[in-house]
Design a protein around this motif. Structure first.
Motif, PDB file in Angstrom:
ATOM      1  N   HIS A  21       0.826  -1.208   0.000  1.00 48.26           N
ATOM      2  CA  HIS A  21       0.000   0.000   0.000  1.00 48.26           C
ATOM      3  C   HIS A  21       0.863   1.261   0.000  1.00 48.26           C
ATOM      4  O   HIS A  21       0.505   2.254  -0.643  1.00 48.26           O
ATOM      5  N   ARG A  22       1.999   1.224   0.688  1.00 49.02           N
ATOM      6  CA  ARG A  22       2.910   2.374   0.620  1.00 49.02           C
ATOM      7  C   ARG A  22       3.415   2.566  -0.813  1.00 49.02           C
ATOM      8  O   ARG A  22       3.568   3.702  -1.271  1.00 49.02           O
ATOM      9  N   ALA A  23       3.632   1.469  -1.531  1.00 51.20           N
ATOM     10  CA  ALA A  23       4.033   1.581  -2.938  1.00 51.20           C
ATOM     11  C   ALA A  23       2.918   2.224  -3.760  1.00 51.20           C
ATOM     12  O   ALA A  23       3.178   3.037  -4.657  1.00 51.20           O
ATOM     13  N   LYS A  24       1.669   1.896  -3.458  1.00 51.79           N
ATOM     14  CA  LYS A  24       0.537   2.510  -4.159  1.00 51.79           C
ATOM     15  C   LYS A  24       0.491   4.008  -3.882  1.00 51.79           C
ATOM     16  O   LYS A  24       0.192   4.806  -4.776  1.00 51.79           O
ATOM     17  N   ILE A  25       0.795   4.389  -2.648  1.00 53.33           N
ATOM     18  CA  ILE A  25       0.821   5.810  -2.295  1.00 53.33           C
ATOM     19  C   ILE A  25       1.939   6.515  -3.054  1.00 53.33           C
ATOM     20  O   ILE A  25       1.757   7.630  -3.560  1.00 53.33           O
ATOM     21  N   ARG A  26       3.106   5.873  -3.172  1.00 52.50           N
ATOM     22  CA  ARG A  26       4.210   6.479  -3.941  1.00 52.50           C
ATOM     23  C   ARG A  26       3.832   6.641  -5.406  1.00 52.50           C
ATOM     24  O   ARG A  26       4.207   7.624  -6.045  1.00 52.50           O
ATOM     25  N   LEU A  27       3.103   5.690  -5.948  1.00 50.83           N
ATOM     26  CA  LEU A  27       2.670   5.740  -7.344  1.00 50.83           C
ATOM     27  C   LEU A  27       1.634   6.836  -7.572  1.00 50.83           C
ATOM     28  O   LEU A  27       1.603   7.468  -8.623  1.00 50.83           O
ATOM     29  N   ALA A  28       0.811   7.089  -6.569  1.00 50.74           N
ATOM     30  CA  ALA A  28      -0.327   8.001  -6.708  1.00 50.74           C
ATOM     31  C   ALA A  28       0.091   9.467  -6.757  1.00 50.74           C
ATOM     32  O   ALA A  28       1.148   9.853  -6.260  1.00 50.74           O
ATOM     33  N   ASP A  29      -0.804  10.259  -7.355  1.00 49.56           N
ATOM     34  CA  ASP A  29      -0.646  11.709  -7.374  1.00 49.56           C
ATOM     35  C   ASP A  29      -1.324  12.347  -6.170  1.00 49.56           C
ATOM     36  O   ASP A  29      -0.971  13.456  -5.765  1.00 49.56           O
ATOM     37  N   GLU A  30      -2.311  11.667  -5.626  1.00 50.89           N
ATOM     38  CA  GLU A  30      -3.035  12.156  -4.452  1.00 50.89           C
ATOM     39  C   GLU A  30      -3.637  10.975  -3.711  1.00 50.89           C
ATOM     40  O   GLU A  30      -3.685   9.861  -4.233  1.00 50.89           O
ATOM     41  N   VAL A  31      -4.094  11.238  -2.492  1.00 49.30           N
ATOM     42  CA  VAL A  31      -4.667  10.210  -1.628  1.00 49.30           C
ATOM     43  C   VAL A  31      -6.063  10.640  -1.219  1.00 49.30           C
ATOM     44  O   VAL A  31      -6.298  11.817  -0.924  1.00 49.30           O
ATOM     45  N   LEU A  32      -6.974   9.676  -1.202  1.00 47.70           N
ATOM     46  CA  LEU A  32      -8.332   9.901  -0.702  1.00 47.70           C
ATOM     47  C   LEU A  32      -8.536   8.970   0.484  1.00 47.70           C
ATOM     48  O   LEU A  32      -8.453   7.745   0.344  1.00 47.70           O
ATOM     49  N   VAL A  33      -8.787   9.561   1.655  1.00 51.14           N
ATOM     50  CA  VAL A  33      -9.040   8.788   2.864  1.00 51.14           C
ATOM     51  C   VAL A  33     -10.544   8.630   3.020  1.00 51.14           C
ATOM     52  O   VAL A  33     -11.279   9.624   3.057  1.00 51.14           O
ATOM     53  N   VAL A  34     -10.981   7.385   3.114  1.00 51.93           N
ATOM     54  CA  VAL A  34     -12.397   7.056   3.176  1.00 51.93           C
ATOM     55  C   VAL A  34     -12.775   6.655   4.604  1.00 51.93           C
ATOM     56  O   VAL A  34     -12.038   5.919   5.257  1.00 51.93           O
ATOM     57  N   GLY A  35     -13.926   7.156   5.052  1.00 54.55           N
ATOM     58  CA  GLY A  35     -14.467   6.745   6.340  1.00 54.55           C
ATOM     59  C   GLY A  35     -14.385   7.820   7.397  1.00 54.55           C
ATOM     60  O   GLY A  35     -13.663   8.810   7.260  1.00 54.55           O
TER      61      GLY A  35
END
Length: 131
Positions: A83-97
């Motif tokens: 998941h940290r790799a997905k965050i590095r790949l991403a341009d932004e993060v959406l926190v749900v909940g």
């Protein structure tokens, strides 16, 4: 004659994504208790033209792959790295909940340390709100 400064891996990734004309990549984060909400966020982000990466395993739901407690513990560590790799790949993060646990709090801090913008479906749970 001076040599050009080599690009960092992050700069190379950003350049490659730009050259490929990729849409914004969003990493969805949050407690897996919100998997239904994450799936809905995935639909909405995808409809808005964004590429979505999110948790693919819900260790709170029974499955043969994590039925053994020792295997589940090892899998959790691997999934956290993934998941940290997905965050590095991403341009932004959406926190749900509407709840932020320790894992999600760490993901938010990691994303922010990388300079990724972080959005919330429930902004009132932002651990840095009001700072």
């Amino acid at each position: 004659m001076s040599r050009p400064i080599p690009l960092s891996p992050e700069e190379k990734l950003a350049h490659a994504k730009q050259q490929l004309g990729l849409p914004v990549i969003v990493a969805i984060c949050g407690s897996t208790r919100f998997m239904t909400e994450m799936n809905e966020a995935d639909v909405r982000e995808t409809e808005a033209g964004r590429i979505v990466v999110k948790p693919g395993c819900d260790l709170k739901s029974p499955h043969e792959l994590w039925s053994d407690p020792d295997e589940a513990k090892a899998l959790k560590l691997r999934l956290d790295d993934l998941h940290r790799a997905k965050i590095r790949l991403a341009d932004e993060v959406l926190v749900v909940g509407d709840y932020i646990g320790d894992s999600t709090r760490a993901e938010i801090a990691y994303a922010r340390s990388l300079g990724r913008p972080v959005r919330f479906t429930h902004p009132e749970v932002d651990p840095d709100a009001g700072r």
